[in-house]
Design an enzyme around this catalytic site. Structure first.
Site, PDB file in Angstrom:
ATOM      1  N   ASN A   1       0.642  -1.208  -0.111  1.00  0.00           N
ATOM      2  CA  ASN A   1      -0.349  -0.101   0.026  1.00  0.00           C
ATOM      3  C   ASN A   1       0.805   1.265   0.217  1.00  0.00           C
ATOM      4  OD1 ASN A   1      -1.697   2.145   0.320  1.00  0.00           O
ATOM      5  ND2 ASN A   1      -2.241   0.939   2.596  1.00  0.00           N
TER       6      ASN A   1
ATOM      7  N   LYS B   1       3.225   0.607   3.223  1.00  0.00           N
ATOM      8  CA  LYS B   1       2.946  -0.644   3.870  1.00  0.00           C
ATOM      9  C   LYS B   1       2.885  -1.702   3.838  1.00  0.00           C
ATOM     10  CE  LYS B   1      -0.550  -0.554   7.224  1.00  0.00           C
ATOM     11  NZ  LYS B   1      -1.902  -0.066   7.720  1.00  0.00           N
TER      12      LYS B   1
ATOM     13  N   HIS C   1     -13.120   2.083   1.310  1.00  0.00           N
ATOM     14  CA  HIS C   1     -12.923   1.209   1.633  1.00  0.00           C
ATOM     15  C   HIS C   1     -13.753  -0.512   1.641  1.00  0.00           C
ATOM     16  CE1 HIS C   1     -13.188   4.187   5.568  1.00  0.00           C
ATOM     17  NE2 HIS C   1     -11.565   4.016   5.479  1.00  0.00           N
TER      18      HIS C   1
ATOM     19  N   ASN D   1     -10.221   5.510  11.568  1.00  0.00           N
ATOM     20  CA  ASN D   1      -9.333   7.148  11.702  1.00  0.00           C
ATOM     21  C   ASN D   1     -10.208   7.571  10.586  1.00  0.00           C
ATOM     22  OD1 ASN D   1      -7.525   7.605  13.239  1.00  0.00           O
ATOM     23  ND2 ASN D   1      -5.933   6.707  11.931  1.00  0.00           N
TER      24      ASN D   1
ATOM     25  N   ARG E   1     -12.381  14.182   9.684  1.00  0.00           N
ATOM     26  CA  ARG E   1     -13.299  15.160   8.650  1.00  0.00           C
ATOM     27  C   ARG E   1     -14.690  14.817   8.851  1.00  0.00           C
ATOM     28  NH1 ARG E   1     -11.478   9.863   4.659  1.00  0.00           N
ATOM     29  NH2 ARG E   1      -9.635   9.598   5.459  1.00  0.00           N
TER      30      ARG E   1
ATOM     31  N   MET F   1      -9.604   8.421  18.886  1.00  0.00           N
ATOM     32  CA  MET F   1     -11.013   8.442  19.651  1.00  0.00           C
ATOM     33  C   MET F   1     -10.551   7.704  21.591  1.00  0.00           C
ATOM     34  SD  MET F   1     -14.263   7.730  19.765  1.00  0.00           S
ATOM     35  CE  MET F   1     -15.535   7.545  18.301  1.00  0.00           C
ATOM     36  N   ARG F   2      -9.425   6.974  21.190  1.00  0.00           N
ATOM     37  CA  ARG F   2      -9.114   6.323  22.967  1.00  0.00           C
ATOM     38  C   ARG F   2      -9.187   7.684  23.861  1.00  0.00           C
ATOM     39  NH1 ARG F   2      -4.317   2.782  20.044  1.00  0.00           N
ATOM     40  NH2 ARG F   2      -5.082   4.531  18.982  1.00  0.00           N
TER      41      ARG F   2
ATOM     42  N   GLY G   1     -14.578  -0.032  15.133  1.00  0.00           N
ATOM     43  CA  GLY G   1     -15.426  -0.829  15.309  1.00  0.00           C
ATOM     44  C   GLY G   1     -15.769  -1.912  16.720  1.00  0.00           C
TER      45      GLY G   1
ATOM     46  N   ASN H   1     -12.703  -2.380  18.637  1.00  0.00           N
ATOM     47  CA  ASN H   1     -12.581  -1.929  19.889  1.00  0.00           C
ATOM     48  C   ASN H   1     -12.896  -1.353  21.082  1.00  0.00           C
ATOM     49  OD1 ASN H   1      -9.544  -3.578  19.904  1.00  0.00           O
ATOM     50  ND2 ASN H   1      -9.085  -2.178  18.005  1.00  0.00           N
TER      51      ASN H   1
HETATM   52  P1  ADP Z   1      -6.634   3.420   9.866  1.00  0.00           P
HETATM   53  O1  ADP Z   1      -7.963   4.150   9.372  1.00  0.00           O
HETATM   54  O2  ADP Z   1      -5.869   4.569  10.438  1.00  0.00           O
HETATM   55  O3  ADP Z   1      -6.375   1.825   9.622  1.00  0.00           O
HETATM   56  P2  ADP Z   1      -7.861   2.221  12.599  1.00  0.00           P
HETATM   57  O4  ADP Z   1      -8.500   1.424  12.335  1.00  0.00           O
HETATM   58  O5  ADP Z   1      -6.574   1.214  13.015  1.00  0.00           O
HETATM   59  O6  ADP Z   1      -7.300   3.398  11.849  1.00  0.00           O
HETATM   60  O7  ADP Z   1      -8.483   3.577  13.761  1.00  0.00           O
HETATM   61  C1  ADP Z   1      -7.801   3.423  14.411  1.00  0.00           C
HETATM   62  C2  ADP Z   1      -8.697   4.144  15.356  1.00  0.00           C
HETATM   63  O8  ADP Z   1      -8.986   3.403  15.929  1.00  0.00           O
HETATM   64  C3  ADP Z   1      -8.364   5.500  15.728  1.00  0.00           C
HETATM   65  O9  ADP Z   1      -9.144   6.776  16.394  1.00  0.00           O
HETATM   66  C4  ADP Z   1      -8.605   5.291  17.678  1.00  0.00           C
HETATM   67  O10 ADP Z   1      -8.187   5.409  18.824  1.00  0.00           O
HETATM   68  C5  ADP Z   1      -9.264   3.656  17.832  1.00  0.00           C
HETATM   69  N1  ADP Z   1      -8.176   2.375  18.955  1.00  0.00           N
HETATM   70  C6  ADP Z   1      -7.456   1.813  18.773  1.00  0.00           C
HETATM   71  N2  ADP Z   1      -8.084   1.142  19.812  1.00  0.00           N
HETATM   72  C7  ADP Z   1      -8.771   1.779  21.019  1.00  0.00           C
HETATM   73  C8  ADP Z   1      -9.497   1.107  21.790  1.00  0.00           C
HETATM   74  N3  ADP Z   1      -8.479   0.341  22.725  1.00  0.00           N
HETATM   75  N4  ADP Z   1     -10.321   1.598  22.501  1.00  0.00           N
HETATM   76  C9  ADP Z   1     -10.812   3.155  21.532  1.00  0.00           C
HETATM   77  N5  ADP Z   1     -10.586   3.103  20.430  1.00  0.00           N
HETATM   78  C10 ADP Z   1      -9.633   2.831  19.620  1.00  0.00           C
END
Ligand code: ADP
Length: 403
Positions: free
Chosen positions: A7, A14, A183, A214, A244, A286-287, A335, A337
């Site tokens: 990617n 990546k 996606h 993200n 966004r 989000m964390r 979604g 986590n």
């Molecule tokens: P990308 O779109 O860059 O691939 P990811 O699918 O890795 O992104 O998702 C990133 C998001 O997931 C971030 O907002 C991050 O805070 C959130 N995230 C990851 N782990 C957790 C968790 N344990 N609780 C809440 N949000 C989480």
């Protein structure tokens, strides 16, 4: 068959290397800040069940040098996972925009490269670097088949009533302005994994997939074919995301220009980089939003509420579009986590047959899992996504004549 999935971004590569017969990942990594003085390459090799980490901080002048360095690590004596680069049978490329032409993955040749180039106007930030990856990989792995898997392809089954904007029709005919959606590889993978997990043919299922990373998007999928999705001409439309805005009044740019004197570039940056969760509460991760909200930060709590409400609204919309629903599926970083976000999105939907079992929602687990109560009308699930694996699977399938 060994398949390297790459990617390529404007300054990054990546990658993951799969052994498809043994169904294992041999190595993965990320080269970043390519072209800058302080480039970095984080590499993981998986050898005899052990993870070996490598961090390389040397200047990487361009993508060719980056991929050369990746090959060096993959074949390094002692820590390498293959002996020679010719051990790689195929390279699967993530390509963001396939336009209307690419409805499925395809073998890359000169005509395909020209068509991806043509779509660059639709994805100026993504397709050009994706093509750099294609060109470099063809030079470095001349013996390997090169396959393109498009982010937009899964959404090409969306009917005109859902992909057309109510704009002058020639904008679609002449300039290809329409909903494309993104996606797609994730929505596709998660749809199939959900059907497998439920033990039912995908053709029988009506599913809503909710990809919350993200970037964030949803898809309505009938019988394995996408019928609507929230992202549009660009990945800005739809859900609230990290930075966004998602859906806003289309007249907003005129207001910003007239009232605040903002130019087109300012408005673009505001909507893409300074809005979403970040715009509402200052955090795009989000964390951090969840933690701030726990600590009584009202803006963060409001941001969460806006984020979840938008998703809930689209669940209703897609339930109507599908006419019935077997499964609602959460995936990607948030979604998978964030149980609190899943709970907020589904709260109050019991009348539609959608409910969450609190214990199941909180239980840690890494594979696909049910989070709705026993006997619920709609199965609510968490199904982890894996776009790289899907690209590898599709690459193999194409080379094996569709099997
Ligand atoms: P990308 O779109 O860059 O691939 P990811 O699918 O890795 O992104 O998702 C990133 C998001 O997931 C971030 O907002 C991050 O805070 C959130 N995230 C990851 N782990 C957790 C968790 N344990 N609780 C809440 N949000 C989480």
């Amino acid at each position: 068959m060994r398949i390297l999935v790459i990617n390529t971004g404007s300054s990054s590569i990546k990658y993951q290397l799969f052994d498809m017969e043994r169904a294992v990942i041999l190595a993965s990594g990320l080269a970043e800040r390519i072209g800058e003085e302080q480039s970095s390459l984080r590499h993981k090799a998986f050898i005899d069940g052990q993870e070996r980490l490598g961090q390389y901080d040397r200047a990487i002048a361009d993508h060719h040098q980056g991929l050369d360095l990746i090959v060096e690590l993959l074949t390094a004596p002692g820590v390498g996972v293959i002996t020679h680069k010719s051990d790689i049978d195929a390279v699967g490329h993530r390509v963001v925009h396939g336009g209307e032409r690419f409805k499925a993955p395809c073998l890359i040749d000169e005509a395909v490269i020209a068509a991806i180039e043509e779509n660059a106007a639709l994805a100026p930030l993504h397709n050009p670097p994706n093509l750099v990856g294609v060109r470099v990989a063809r030079q470095i792995f001349p013996q390997a088949a090169q396959v393109a898997v498009f982010d937009t392809a899964f959404h090409q089954t969306i009917p005109a009533e859902a992909f057309l904007y109510a704009l002058p029709y020639e904008l679609y005919q002449k300039h290809r302005v329409r909903r494309y959606g993104f996606h797609g590889t994730s929505h596709w993978y998660v749809t199939e994994q959900t059907a497998l997990f439920l033990g039912r043919p995908v053709e029988e299922l009506d599913i809503i997939t909710v990809h919350l990373g993200n970037g964030a998007s949803m898809a309505a999928v009938r019988g394995g074919r996408c019928i609507d999705t929230t992202m549009g001409l660009t990945p800005l439309e739809g859900l609230v995301m990290g930075t966004r805005s998602g859906d806003v009044d289309p007249a907003l740019p005129f207001f910003l220009a007239d009232q605040l004197g903002l130019g087109l570039k300012d408005i673009d940056r505001l909507l893409n980089k300074e809005s979403g969760l970040k715009g509402l509460c200052g955090h795009n991760d989000m964390r951090q939003v969840i933690e701030a909200s726990h600590n009584g930060d009202e803006k963060a709590a409001t941001a969460l509420a806006v984020y979840a409400y938008r998703i809930k609204k689209y669940i209703g919309a897609y339930l109507a579009a599908l006419g019935r629903l077997d499964a609602l599926v959460f995936t990607a970083g948030i979604g998978e986590n964030a149980p609190q976000v899943r709970e907020l999105c589904c709260r109050g939907l019991e009348g539609l047959g959608i409910a969450i079992d609190p214990a199941r929602n909180l239980a840690p687990n890494h594979g696909p899992r049910l989070i709705s109560p026993e006997g619920a009308l709609v199965q609510v699930l968490v199904t982890p996504t894996n776009e790289e694996l899907k690209i590898a699977q599709e690459t193999r399938k194409l080379l094996n004549g569709g099997r």
